[in-house]
Design an enzyme around this catalytic site. Sequence first.
Site, mmCIF file in Angstrom:
data_model
loop_
_atom_site.group_PDB
_atom_site.id
_atom_site.type_symbol
_atom_site.label_atom_id
_atom_site.label_comp_id
_atom_site.label_asym_id
_atom_site.label_seq_id
_atom_site.Cartn_x
_atom_site.Cartn_y
_atom_site.Cartn_z
ATOM 1 C CD GLU A 175 -6.715 77.731 22.569
ATOM 2 O OE1 GLU A 175 -5.689 77.847 21.851
ATOM 3 O OE2 GLU A 175 -6.860 76.827 23.411
ATOM 4 C CD GLU A 189 -5.178 72.492 21.442
ATOM 5 O OE1 GLU A 189 -4.929 73.098 20.391
ATOM 6 O OE2 GLU A 189 -4.463 72.578 22.449
#
Length: 1018
Positions: free
Chosen positions: A529, A462
């Site tokens: 994820e 991220e």
Amino acid sequence: MTTKPSIQWLTDLTKFAVNRLPAHSDHLYFESMKEATTSDSMALRHDLNGSWKFHYAVNAANRPEKFYELDFQCAGWGDISVPGHIQLQGYGAPQYVNTMYPWDGHNDIRPPEIPIDKNQVGSYVKHFHLPENMKNGKRVHISFQGVESAFYVWVNGEFIGYSEDSFTPAEFDLTPYLVDGENKLAVEVFQRSTGSWLEDQDFWRFSGIFRDVYLYTVPEIHVYDVHVRTKLSPSYDSGTLEADLTFLSPAPSGTKVVAELYDAKGHEVARGNAKASDDEKWTLSIPAEGPKLWSAEHPYLYTLYVQVYNESGSLVEVIPQKVGFRKFELKDKIMYLNGERIVFKGVNRHEFNCRTGRTITKEDMLWDIKTLKQNNINAVRTSHYPNQSYWYELCDEYGVYVIDEMNLETHGSWQKMGAVEPSWNVPGNKPEWQDIVMDRAISMVERDKNHPSILIWSCGNESYAGEVILNVSKYFKSADPSRLVHYEGVFYDREYNDTSDIESRMYAKPADIEEYLTNDPDKPYISCEYMHAMGNSVGGMYKYTDLEQKYPMYQGGFIWDYMDQTLVKKDRYGQEFQAFGGDFGDRPTDYHFCGNGIVYANRVVTPKMQEVKFLYQNLKLDVGQDRVKVRNDNLFIDTSHYHLEYTLYLDGKVFYSGTTEVAVAPQSEGEVQFDWPADVMGAPGEYCVHVAFTLKEDTACAKVKHEVAFGQHIFNESIEDVVTPTSATGNGNMRVVHGDVNIGVHGSDFSILFSKQVGSLISIKYGGKEMIEIPPAPLFWRATTDNDRGFSQGFHSGCWYTASLARKCVGVDVEEESGHVTVAFTYRLSINNDIKVKIAYSVKLDGSITVKSSYHGAAADLPQMPIFAISFKVSADYDQLDWYAMGPEENYSDRSMGARLGTFKNTVKDNLASYIMPQESGNRTGVRRVNLTNMEGQGIKISSVNKPVECNFSPYTAFELENANHHYELPNIHYTVVTIAGKQMGVGGDDSWGAPVHDEHLIKSNEDMEFEFVIQRI
């Protein structure tokens, strides 16, 4: 080492490693073969862990600036344990934040600036004497395995070096500054540095020396770095072991390097001599015929012994290096291991312990690895930083696939409250950030490159996308072509799509994944994820695992995440509890968002693991009435390690059982027929065929008879077979009393009262014992789960909260017939005049009560209903539960595939799950009957009628749970709260910030519904 240290380095992008030694492999080395073959600890290392003198300052202005000088007295300082976090040892306080930077709202800064006023400083001092084997002019280095986030080092008053990057080793040469007597080691640790902008992971913000510290020396000739590679032929039946050896200094003339390869039984299988390519670099190549291949299913390891001899022929160094022969590759847009398509059944894992934070022990790691293996989890993503070396050793040994992720996350620099806004994203395309980011990549690869468990390098997490991260990917591919490269952030900027070899997304819904897979994709897909396991979650996971067989390019995913990040704290009364963000006065904070684990922070498995283990099992059992079809999804192992156990249950009791063997090759199917004895079938009731694969013998991770996979088949499940209707006959007559307020129904040894004033059943007395403490009432609200909160369930469906509290009884009907009396209460709800709810209680001669709840709301225009149920309270003395239902752990309509029909026992208190924020938990679907009794075995039995119901037994009401943020806020236990439901909505799990429960697991409020059950004495 004449560089003068400066505090300005903390914000200088060019100063992230001063005098730090080059990164190298994490291999061990010894001075003899005997040591190398018998010892796990190096005699050439000297441990500096333990108690250090310590001073804490809230910022740099308050630190003892000259504490490193020899004449500075620190005897009056406090003590601190190394390894350990400063904030967990009485200094400062931990802070939990997710995406935002920890100084948000306090300091208006942009990278690479750091907060000046709140940059905690830890000043550490350790006095030590050199061990004998490090004296006499030997070279001595110091290794810091993990320090957060930047630190300066002095020895005996002399500056040694500086380093950033919290999660890879930093090593320095101490040799010129050591003395024979007492040495003073001084370390100054700053919590914030330029590196803090690159460490915005979703975790607790700590600082300090939190991994091991040790001195080490080296032999007269020392191999500083080893890079082992295995190459396999196209048919995987032969291979070559290659290695590059780098010496600390040029190898003297006459040096000889011999390498011997031993199998797992200690037999030599190959040998060879290394050759010098220059003075410091040597190469080695050994052919290997018919090597046994490494995989998670069969983690076969060889041991390579690299032996270094000096010019006189004396052995001076032995390096034992574990080797796994395996080939991981991308072919035809699919990932293959040793020629077979791989599916990652994974989790994301933080290093964590609820008492020591990210300082974890070998025992912690061993527990984790065994728990993964016992629950069919085959892969781990090291979210979001390199772990301790011992973790990779365990993954090599026990068999776990690893995505090794570099220490990079800059979430708060480009995503603001969920919105993508990369105006000041780092590192982006900013060349000034290239070196500091690349340093982290190099440190990870150089340390971890020899671990066969690592299949994929990850460029971090991220951090958006850009040239800097693209260059990291190029480095990975250049330094190690044997592995693939992962990076999810290219999803936000496809200009940098080449950064990742894999299409990797977070929390994409099943439909989104299918859209990608059905539109001529150019990369294999993984969910790096998925299944956000926050609180009561992991509902609908089957929708993802179903894709594994449907689409070859779907290659699995990694659940977020493995373990809750909660910390032990004491409440105002001295009782320990699991604390989350904000409980330490930390602001800003993201509160309980740290509780996303399928394992609690105290290393107890959560109920969610039941579903994970089932959906990740590699052996699929399609069970029928007299056979089971087995599909072996393993890539490399057959079913010979397991017994096939089969059991026939009748109404929850074992009726017949047996054990057999079945040989199903990997990636194949087989079938076993059950030859039931002639007298087994025929009795009325509900049958369940339960089939399981269990271990034949102990393994490194589990004991004999450990269940690896199971399946069930239920038949003859019509209501006539499931539940024998309660007899309408009893001893004596039944007497009905119509009072002014109450209606009494009395019989032999029972007395039941209904109140027209209360509008409900108010008393059940069996044998003179009262069972009703608080009368039954219709219930439409469950205590919101974390996923409910994320979806704003209170906003969307809050009317049902009101409906559960604000109802009016508008009708009482009594009907007397031969053998039973029925009292029915009709309710109107304030939220809508078109809704009518009716609960009818039919009392029979034996005192049993058939309860039927009917909902009529076809004309209503209301949001989905969380639960359609009846709830009442009994005394907390009745706390023993005996179920015939789906279990043994809690389950819900969208999280019940891993549950099994059977009989189970627990207590009401234990039925409540320990999710860090109180919420709905403890439900069971498929309830045929459940006994609620006291310790003497007295109480009531609740049985379904027509079809199974859902039940929950809790010490607390939905509303008590709803209004508590911690378990210690819940009241003392006085009641057992009984909730019987026709249906409860699923728990969801696609994410915890807006994803709804899937439609098929919702309750539509504009449909008529009813359910029925029986209460009777035990």
